[in-house]
Design a protein around this motif. Structure first.
Motif, mmCIF file in Angstrom:
data_model
loop_
_atom_site.group_PDB
_atom_site.id
_atom_site.type_symbol
_atom_site.label_atom_id
_atom_site.label_comp_id
_atom_site.label_asym_id
_atom_site.label_seq_id
_atom_site.Cartn_x
_atom_site.Cartn_y
_atom_site.Cartn_z
ATOM 1 N N GLU A 72 -4.180 -10.340 11.286
ATOM 2 C CA GLU A 72 -3.561 -9.232 10.562
ATOM 3 C C GLU A 72 -2.061 -9.406 10.358
ATOM 4 O O GLU A 72 -1.531 -9.033 9.311
ATOM 5 N N VAL A 73 -1.379 -9.965 11.318
ATOM 6 C CA VAL A 73 0.063 -10.177 11.181
ATOM 7 C C VAL A 73 0.326 -11.224 10.098
ATOM 8 O O VAL A 73 1.212 -11.060 9.248
ATOM 9 N N GLU A 112 -1.731 -2.455 10.695
ATOM 10 C CA GLU A 112 -0.641 -3.436 10.606
ATOM 11 C C GLU A 112 0.307 -3.130 9.434
ATOM 12 O O GLU A 112 1.290 -3.832 9.235
#
Length: 127
Positions: A72-73, A112
């Motif tokens: 996700e980052v 996120e």
């Protein structure tokens, strides 16, 4: 001669001449170069991002594969680099993936804040 990959996150020397290589010369190492965009706080990330933006039309499928993954980052950073900070028109296939994130995000993409970033990209491309 093939471009060098960074050996560590501060290895700016390895990528100093990246801009001197054509896409065809860099193509074999594109997946590895994309891994250096997992954190744009790394010193090598900025110069690599600038180079990859210049060849974005050639690496759309590689970017989409990551956007459909679980990191996700990394997704957030890719939306930033190839969406928010895009230096050329966004490939329609990539724009479609940004629209998917903006309108049908996963819970993790919401958490996120990747969805918010994708929404900004979509708004920007409509103006």
């Amino acid at each position: 001669m093939q471009p060098q990959l960074p050996k560590h996150k501060g290895d700016l020397e390895a990528i100093a001449d990246l801009k001197n290589y054509s896409y065809e010369q860099v193509k074999p190492i594109v997946p590895e170069l994309l891994t250096w965009l997992q954190d744009l706080n790394w010193p090598v990330a900025g110069p690599i991002a600038l180079y990859l933006q210049s060849i974005a039309k050639h690496i759309t499928d590689d970017i989409i594969a990551i956007l459909r993954g679980q990191d996700e980052v990394w997704k957030y950073w890719l939306v930033l680099v190839f969406g928010t900070n895009a230096t050329a028109p966004i490939d329609p296939k990539l724009l479609a993936e940004f629209k998917r994130i903006a309108t049908q995000p996963t819970k993790a993409e919401i958490a996120e804040e990747t969805q918010e970033l994708a929404l900004e990209v979509i708004k920007k491309t409509k103006t």
